[in-house]
Write an enzyme that holds these catalytic residues in place. Structure first.
Site, PDB file in Angstrom:
ATOM      1  N   GLY A  12     -14.624 -24.966 -25.522  1.00 55.72           N
ATOM      2  CA  GLY A  12     -13.362 -25.234 -24.829  1.00 55.72           C
ATOM      3  C   GLY A  12     -12.655 -23.964 -24.398  1.00 55.72           C
ATOM      4  O   GLY A  12     -13.066 -22.849 -24.746  1.00 55.72           O
ATOM      5  N   ARG A  39     -22.541 -33.264 -28.353  1.00 56.13           N
ATOM      6  CA  ARG A  39     -22.955 -33.188 -26.950  1.00 56.13           C
ATOM      7  C   ARG A  39     -23.070 -31.746 -26.449  1.00 56.13           C
ATOM      8  O   ARG A  39     -23.680 -31.488 -25.417  1.00 56.13           O
ATOM      9  CB  ARG A  39     -21.998 -33.970 -26.057  1.00 56.13           C
ATOM     10  N   CYS A 132       1.770 -23.735 -28.451  1.00 60.97           N
ATOM     11  CA  CYS A 132       1.786 -22.562 -27.568  1.00 60.97           C
ATOM     12  C   CYS A 132       3.196 -22.194 -27.121  1.00 60.97           C
ATOM     13  O   CYS A 132       3.564 -21.009 -27.102  1.00 60.97           O
ATOM     14  CB  CYS A 132       0.889 -22.793 -26.354  1.00 60.97           C
ATOM     15  N   SER A 162      -3.221 -25.115 -18.034  1.00 67.76           N
ATOM     16  CA  SER A 162      -4.238 -24.794 -19.036  1.00 67.76           C
ATOM     17  C   SER A 162      -3.837 -25.284 -20.416  1.00 67.76           C
ATOM     18  O   SER A 162      -4.689 -25.446 -21.299  1.00 67.76           O
ATOM     19  CB  SER A 162      -4.526 -23.293 -19.069  1.00 67.76           C
ATOM     20  N   GLY A 163      -2.551 -25.548 -20.619  1.00 62.65           N
ATOM     21  CA  GLY A 163      -2.103 -26.141 -21.872  1.00 62.65           C
ATOM     22  C   GLY A 163      -2.657 -27.537 -22.077  1.00 62.65           C
ATOM     23  O   GLY A 163      -2.662 -28.049 -23.194  1.00 62.65           O
ATOM     24  N   ARG A 237       5.779 -29.419 -17.012  1.00 60.69           N
ATOM     25  CA  ARG A 237       4.475 -28.938 -16.558  1.00 60.69           C
ATOM     26  C   ARG A 237       4.609 -28.467 -15.111  1.00 60.69           C
ATOM     27  O   ARG A 237       5.176 -29.172 -14.282  1.00 60.69           O
ATOM     28  CB  ARG A 237       3.438 -30.060 -16.650  1.00 60.69           C
ATOM     29  N   HIS A 244       2.684 -19.652 -19.814  1.00 60.10           N
ATOM     30  CA  HIS A 244       3.890 -20.459 -19.974  1.00 60.10           C
ATOM     31  C   HIS A 244       5.125 -19.570 -19.798  1.00 60.10           C
ATOM     32  O   HIS A 244       5.158 -18.427 -20.269  1.00 60.10           O
ATOM     33  CB  HIS A 244       3.952 -21.067 -21.376  1.00 60.10           C
TER      34      HIS A 244
END
Length: 341
Positions: A12, A39, A132, A162-163, A237, A244
């Site tokens: 990730g 996976r 974050c 991206s958060g 957002r 951020h």
């Protein structure tokens, strides 16, 4: 002699950033394991810029016995199932999900703010990484709180996609491209169109009308910094890929001028003051991406309240807001408790 470190969720955004930062900061690793879901088993991930590729191991079969530290960046589901198993095997877990943050026997750590709280990690062998948006906020607030005691904070956030993970970044990219060529736009990850728009909604809604993201900022700031601080947040957002931003209004018990605050912030750990009061004399998310500092600009006095200041705070949410803070916790843990060699 170094540590054996497992990075869980290695494929990730945050997991990859953790690998990069471990290499960048030359964390003393004898061995690093990339661990992910079934996976992703066999998928290769790069260990920073070292050129070394690691094949992902399946978390379902991974034995944490003999590993010193596990950096979890896999979300609350895997953290709930596998973090206690790792902890029971003697591996200290540093978890980036929200699952354990408000557990009273799990320390919630930002090393520049409350390093001594790490001493309590032995209760569960789990340490929580904050949200974050909270991490960068408390780095900015801590030195000012020490100087003049904060009573109340009102913060509005401008949080990058991206958060919300890779899916959030992909949605911004795909929607932006679709708008340029005249294709229809359908929200999937977000509740409304994110391209060329802002959405005042992050995470789920609570009964009082606030969102869970806003609640996290309130309770985490109290736990990390001071339970007496009153805080109100509005989390938004915005169509930014990484970084951020926060507009922060602070009310103090004692007088603190803008000039005094800037002098304090200039010397504060983790902070970088950029406040030239001219065109471009401030930091935006574009400039902070890829950096570990919490940048502070636009420091000024608030004439509407006694002892009030306003400032602008920007940080790379994948680094200080997640991966870097987790590695800094690991470094602190090594210095104070897991000394080797």
């Amino acid at each position: 002699m170094g540590y054996r470190v497992a990075v869980v969720g290695a494929t990730g955004n945050v997991g990859r950033e953790m690998m990069a930062i471990l290499a960048e900061r030359e964390f003393p690793c004898d061995e690093v394991a990339a661990v992910a879901s079934g996976r992703s088993t066999g998928t290769e991930v790069e260990f920073g810029d070292t050129g070394k590729m690691l094949k992902c191991k399946n978390i379902e079969h991974f034995d944490f016995a003999g590993w010193d530290i596990a950096l979890f960046a896999a979300g609350s589901g895997p953290a709930k199932e596998y973090a206690p198993k790792a902890a029971a095997a003697g591996c200290v877990v540093i978890d980036n999900s929200s699952l354990y943050r408000m557990e009273p026997d799990v320390p919630l750590i930002v090393p520049e703010v409350n390093p001594d709280a790490i001493d309590d990690y032995t209760k569960r062998n789990i340490i929580a990484n904050p949200n974050c948006s909270t991490a960068q906020l408390v780095v900015a607030l801590k030195p000012l709180h020490d100087a003049a005691t904060i009573k109340r904070v009102v913060v509005s956030t401008y949080q990058s996609v991206s958060g919300a993970g890779k899916a959030g970044m992909d949605e911004l990219f795909n929607q932006s491209r679709a708008i340029f060529v005249g294709d229809p736009v359908e929200p999937e990850k977000f509740t409304k169109q994110i391209a060329f728009n802002v959405i005042p909604h992050i995470d789920t809604f609570l009964d009082d009308g606030s969102t869970k993201e806003e609640w996290k900022m309130v309770v985490e700031t109290k736990k990390i910094l001071d339970p007496k601080i009153k805080l109100n947040a509005t989390c938004v957002r915005v169509p930014v890929f990484v970084g951020h931003s926060e507009a922060v209004n602070i009310e103090f018990e004692n007088e603190l001028s803008a000039e005094q605050a800037m002098e304090i912030l200039r010397e504060a750990p983790g902070c970088m003051l950029v406040d030239k009061r001219e065109d471009g004399g401030y930091v935006t998310p574009v400039e902070c991406a890829g950096d570990g500092a919490t940048y502070i600009s636009r420091v000024r006095e608030d004439p509407t309240v006694e002892n009030g200041l306003t400032l602008w705070c920007v940080s790379d949410n994948l680094r200080k807001g997640a991966a870097l803070n987790a590695v800094q916790i690991a470094e602190l843990l090594g210095r104070k408790h897991l000394k080797k060699g």
